[in-house]
Design an enzyme around this catalytic site. Structure first.
Site, PDB file in Angstrom:
ATOM      1  N   LYS A 137       0.842  -1.195   0.000  1.00 34.60           N
ATOM      2  CA  LYS A 137       0.000   0.000   0.000  1.00 34.60           C
ATOM      3  C   LYS A 137       0.885   1.255   0.000  1.00 34.60           C
ATOM      4  O   LYS A 137       0.715   2.154  -0.796  1.00 34.60           O
ATOM      5  CB  LYS A 137      -0.912  -0.033   1.231  1.00 34.60           C
ATOM      6  CG  LYS A 137      -1.831   1.147   1.338  1.00 34.60           C
ATOM      7  CD  LYS A 137      -2.796   0.972   2.503  1.00 34.60           C
ATOM      8  CE  LYS A 137      -3.555   2.267   2.751  1.00 34.60           C
ATOM      9  NZ  LYS A 137      -4.497   2.172   3.853  1.00 34.60           N
ATOM     10  N   GLU A 189      10.404  -4.579   4.799  1.00 34.11           N
ATOM     11  CA  GLU A 189      10.513  -5.982   4.380  1.00 34.11           C
ATOM     12  C   GLU A 189      10.238  -6.122   2.886  1.00 34.11           C
ATOM     13  O   GLU A 189      10.989  -6.772   2.146  1.00 34.11           O
ATOM     14  CB  GLU A 189       9.489  -6.848   5.145  1.00 34.11           C
ATOM     15  CG  GLU A 189       9.750  -6.984   6.634  1.00 34.11           C
ATOM     16  CD  GLU A 189       9.020  -5.927   7.453  1.00 34.11           C
ATOM     17  OE1 GLU A 189       8.788  -4.805   6.925  1.00 34.11           O
ATOM     18  OE2 GLU A 189       8.690  -6.224   8.610  1.00 34.11           O
ATOM     19  N   GLY A 247      -4.981  -2.004   4.867  1.00 31.03           N
ATOM     20  CA  GLY A 247      -4.184  -3.151   4.404  1.00 31.03           C
ATOM     21  C   GLY A 247      -4.882  -4.479   4.654  1.00 31.03           C
ATOM     22  O   GLY A 247      -4.957  -5.353   3.785  1.00 31.03           O
ATOM     23  N   ARG A 248      -5.419  -4.660   5.856  1.00 36.38           N
ATOM     24  CA  ARG A 248      -6.034  -5.954   6.216  1.00 36.38           C
ATOM     25  C   ARG A 248      -7.432  -6.113   5.627  1.00 36.38           C
ATOM     26  O   ARG A 248      -8.073  -7.136   5.833  1.00 36.38           O
ATOM     27  CB  ARG A 248      -6.048  -6.114   7.734  1.00 36.38           C
ATOM     28  CG  ARG A 248      -6.675  -4.957   8.490  1.00 36.38           C
ATOM     29  CD  ARG A 248      -6.321  -5.020   9.972  1.00 36.38           C
ATOM     30  NE  ARG A 248      -6.808  -3.884  10.728  1.00 36.38           N
ATOM     31  CZ  ARG A 248      -6.151  -2.734  10.859  1.00 36.38           C
ATOM     32  NH1 ARG A 248      -4.992  -2.558  10.257  1.00 36.38           N
ATOM     33  NH2 ARG A 248      -6.654  -1.762  11.589  1.00 36.38           N
ATOM     34  N   GLU A 288      -5.147  -6.804  14.534  1.00 36.33           N
ATOM     35  CA  GLU A 288      -4.651  -5.470  14.170  1.00 36.33           C
ATOM     36  C   GLU A 288      -5.810  -4.464  14.215  1.00 36.33           C
ATOM     37  O   GLU A 288      -5.615  -3.289  14.481  1.00 36.33           O
ATOM     38  CB  GLU A 288      -3.991  -5.497  12.779  1.00 36.33           C
ATOM     39  CG  GLU A 288      -2.958  -4.390  12.590  1.00 36.33           C
ATOM     40  CD  GLU A 288      -2.145  -4.499  11.316  1.00 36.33           C
ATOM     41  OE1 GLU A 288      -2.726  -4.310  10.230  1.00 36.33           O
ATOM     42  OE2 GLU A 288      -0.931  -4.768  11.384  1.00 36.33           O
ATOM     43  N   HIS A 309      -5.796 -33.489  17.170  1.00 34.18           N
ATOM     44  CA  HIS A 309      -4.710 -34.339  17.665  1.00 34.18           C
ATOM     45  C   HIS A 309      -3.581 -33.511  18.247  1.00 34.18           C
ATOM     46  O   HIS A 309      -2.462 -34.003  18.388  1.00 34.18           O
ATOM     47  CB  HIS A 309      -4.211 -35.251  16.536  1.00 34.18           C
ATOM     48  CG  HIS A 309      -5.296 -36.162  16.053  1.00 34.18           C
ATOM     49  ND1 HIS A 309      -5.537 -37.391  16.619  1.00 34.18           N
ATOM     50  CD2 HIS A 309      -6.245 -35.985  15.107  1.00 34.18           C
ATOM     51  CE1 HIS A 309      -6.583 -37.951  16.013  1.00 34.18           C
ATOM     52  NE2 HIS A 309      -7.035 -37.102  15.100  1.00 34.18           N
ATOM     53  N   LYS A 338       9.201  -0.752  14.329  1.00 34.11           N
ATOM     54  CA  LYS A 338       9.772  -0.411  13.016  1.00 34.11           C
ATOM     55  C   LYS A 338      10.849   0.664  13.176  1.00 34.11           C
ATOM     56  O   LYS A 338      11.923   0.584  12.600  1.00 34.11           O
ATOM     57  CB  LYS A 338       8.683   0.158  12.086  1.00 34.11           C
ATOM     58  CG  LYS A 338       7.698  -0.830  11.532  1.00 34.11           C
ATOM     59  CD  LYS A 338       6.851  -0.104  10.466  1.00 34.11           C
ATOM     60  CE  LYS A 338       5.569  -0.825  10.143  1.00 34.11           C
ATOM     61  NZ  LYS A 338       4.675  -0.059   9.272  1.00 34.11           N
TER      62      LYS A 338
HETATM   63  O1  F6P Z   1       1.944  -4.266   9.907  1.00 32.69           O
HETATM   64  C1  F6P Z   1       1.551  -2.976   9.625  1.00 32.69           C
HETATM   65  C2  F6P Z   1       1.073  -2.804   8.225  1.00 32.69           C
HETATM   66  O2  F6P Z   1       0.942  -1.446   8.003  1.00 32.69           O
HETATM   67  C3  F6P Z   1      -0.228  -3.531   7.915  1.00 32.69           C
HETATM   68  O3  F6P Z   1      -1.344  -2.867   8.358  1.00 32.69           O
HETATM   69  C4  F6P Z   1      -0.142  -3.662   6.445  1.00 32.69           C
HETATM   70  O4  F6P Z   1      -1.061  -4.606   5.975  1.00 32.69           O
HETATM   71  C5  F6P Z   1       1.294  -4.076   6.282  1.00 32.69           C
HETATM   72  O5  F6P Z   1       1.978  -3.323   7.267  1.00 32.69           O
HETATM   73  C6  F6P Z   1       1.895  -3.860   4.944  1.00 32.69           C
HETATM   74  O6  F6P Z   1       1.906  -2.521   4.556  1.00 32.69           O
HETATM   75  P1  F6P Z   1       2.124  -2.099   3.048  1.00 32.69           P
HETATM   76  O7  F6P Z   1       1.049  -2.721   2.220  1.00 32.69           O
HETATM   77  O8  F6P Z   1       2.077  -0.609   3.043  1.00 32.69           O
HETATM   78  O9  F6P Z   1       3.478  -2.613   2.619  1.00 32.69           O
END
Ligand code: F6P
Length: 540
Positions: free
Chosen positions: A203, A209, A265-266, A351, A382, A502
């Site tokens: 987003k 990452e 995002g979620r 979240e 199990h 972060k």
């Molecule tokens: O973990 C925090 C967060 O902002 C989530 O809400 C989001 O889904 C994820 O990181 C990834 O963010 P982006 O799509 O901006 O890379």
């Protein structure tokens, strides 16, 4: 909220009914098992095995009214800025609204924008799947690697796994999220870059990452294609709200699929973040999934609360969370294709509702979001079901099952369904000491073999797992999260809690990388850990 008359009445009511056993509730009302059910858009919810009376339900429904849930729902669908801390509307419902719908944000009908992107995604998907879109060397795309994290990974990977049955089996789909280099290395180790499309899903397009993985994937591609940077245009596309960062990364904005800051995002799996899903299952199936979401949206928006599936599930969850003190909810899908569904729900629920202050910034005086966890049945039976049946904690369970199998194989499906039904029966009714004794169990062993029962569960049934049903199921949980957030008066759509870690990591990265011994200014534990890591790395 806990100062309102209904909350107080619910507390008093809880003290009266908390010891009532489901055995008694069912004995007193032979129709309970059929009565305490609700059905909508093809999903059947049996909530009779919950520790509630008719009075409990009436009070919980009253709580929803008192909290202004109806107005909150209307505000969300209208596009009001209900995500107050980020000053944004919350409009995932617009992502699955039919073309003719109008939802205006800042003077623009966002539904038009949604369908314009969906049409571009469809065109791109058709070109990739048909082989019309070629890689740099002229070979068709066979492999798709989705790079993203959180909502930009969990939705796509969950939907890919859930709908694998409907996917193009001649293509390979991989998902890379972890910044641990192993994730990317393992995802691409057997792939040919000439036949691989990388979808960078983010987003913000700034997530550490994802950007780290995207850079390394770019290098992997260039290494495999004689370092020709022109190859990037044919092998990299982006899904983002941030065109500027996409261009900075080197992806042609013509190869960017847009979404908007009013999509959390979620809550983004049916935006362009679903591009990988669409590539896997095809545009028609993707649109069927959107239709399923929309059907549940409409049910949530219009159905009276007492027959409203997300409202009922939200209220029942709140009942255990806030009155029984239950800390977790187990989500137990009896379908192997839903193996990533609990992981997906963890972000959606935790979240969203893991918040400690209300909309007005004041501290909540009650517990908010429960801890969600789970595994597909029958595997979980199990491993951890022992604790749910005989442990000291109350773990409300959501069982999810489909009447018809996608892979009919002898008696497998009957065994699977028999197990899901048996589990909720065993949890609710248990086995009394007398019943255990009557089986000839020696006295000393009786306590070990007793099942107290009275352990609550919902059972959600659908005819079969198809794209439409998956949409309904996800929307059911989205709106049940909304219901709880509205009653707790929290902002279910921000996630400030992920920020601090972060920021600290950014500070620590150069301290790990520095060639000379850095001057560390953390607490004693963090300083010592960093020194130890540096020492271990220097002399493995
Ligand atoms: O973990 C925090 C967060 O902002 C989530 O809400 C989001 O889904 C994820 O990181 C990834 O963010 P982006 O799509 O901006 O890379």
């Amino acid at each position: 909220m806990n100062a309102t008359p209904t909350w107080k009445t619910l507390s008093e009511h809880h003290a009266k009914v908390r010891h009532l056993h489901l055995r008694q509730l069912f004995a007193e009302d032979p129709k309970r098992g059929a009565r305490l059910t609700a059905e909508a858009v093809g999903l059947y919810l049996d909530y009779s095995k919950n520790r509630v009376t008719d009075e409990t339900l009436a009070l919980l429904l009253g709580l929803a009214e008192e909290a202004g849930l109806r107005q909150r729902i209307d505000a969300m669908f209208r596009g009001d800025k209900i995500n107050v801390t980020e000053n944004r509307p919350v409009l995932h419902v617009a992502l699955r609204a039919p073309r003719a719908t109008t939802i205006v944000v800042d003077g623009e009908n966002v539904v038009d924008q949604v369908h314009a992107v969906l049409d571009r995604m469809t065109d791109f998907t058709n070109r990739v799947r048909s082989g019309a879109w070629r890689g740099h060397t002229g070979r068709p795309i066979r492999n798709v690697v989705n790079i993203g994290i959180g909502g930009s990974d969990l939705g796509p990977v969950m939907a890919y796994e859930a709908l694998k049955h409907y996917s193009d089996r001649s293509m390979v789909f991989r998902f890379v999220s972890n910044v641990d280099g192993t994730d990317l290395a393992e995802a691409v180790h057997d792939l040919d870059p000439a036949e691989t499309l990388v979808i960078v899903s983010s987003k913000t397009f700034t997530t550490l990452e994802t950007m780290t993985n995207a850079q390394s994937a770019r290098q992997w591609l260039l290494d495999g294609l004689a370092g020709n940077v022109k190859a990037v245009a044919k092998h990299f596309v982006a899904v983002s709200t941030n065109a500027k960062e996409v261009a900075k990364f080197g992806i042609d904005p013509a190869n960017m699929f847009e979404f908007w800051d009013w999509v959390g995002g979620r809550y983004s799996m049916d935006s362009a973040i679903g591009l990988t899903t669409m590539l896997a299952i095809g545009a028609e199936n993707f649109r069927a999934m959107l239709d399923g979401f929309h059907q549940m949206d409409e049910h949530f928006r219009t159905a009276p609360f007492e027959r409203n599936l997300p409202v009922l599930m939200g209220l029942l969850g709140l009942w255990y969370n806030d009155f029984f003190g239950a800390e977790t909810v187990a989500v137990l899908p009896y379908d192997q294709y839903l193996k990533r569904f609990p992981a997906y729900l963890q972000q959606l629920t935790m979240e969203s509702n893991g918040k400690q202050v209300k909309l007005d910034g004041k501290k909540v005086e009650y517990d908010t979001g429960a801890i969600y966890w789970g595994e597909p049945g029958t595997n979980g039976q199990h491993s951890f079901y022992q604790l749910i049946h005989q442990g000291t904690r109350l773990v409300p369970c959501d069982f999810i099952a489909f009447a018809n199998p996608l892979n009919p194989l002898g008696g497998h499906h009957d065994i699977l369904l028999a197990n899901v039904v048996a589990q909720s029966e065993a949890l609710a009714f248990g086995k009394t000491p007398d019943e255990v004794k009557a089986e000839g169990t020696p006295n000393w062993l009786v306590p070990h073999r007793v099942f107290e029962g009275n352990r609550p569960s919902n059972t959600i049934l659908a005819a079969r797992l198809d794209p439409e049903t998956l949409g309904k199921l996800v929307a059911l949980y989205e709106h049940s999260v909304f219901t709880q957030g509205a009653i707790w008066q929290i902002d279910s759509f921000d996630q400030w809690g992920v920020e601090l870690g972060k920021v600290l990591a950014q500070r620590i990265i150069p301290e790990l990388q520095s060639a000379s011994e850095p001057k560390l200014g953390h607490d004693g534990s963090t300083n010592t850990l960093l020194r130890r890591i540096r020492k271990m790395r220097a002399s493995p």
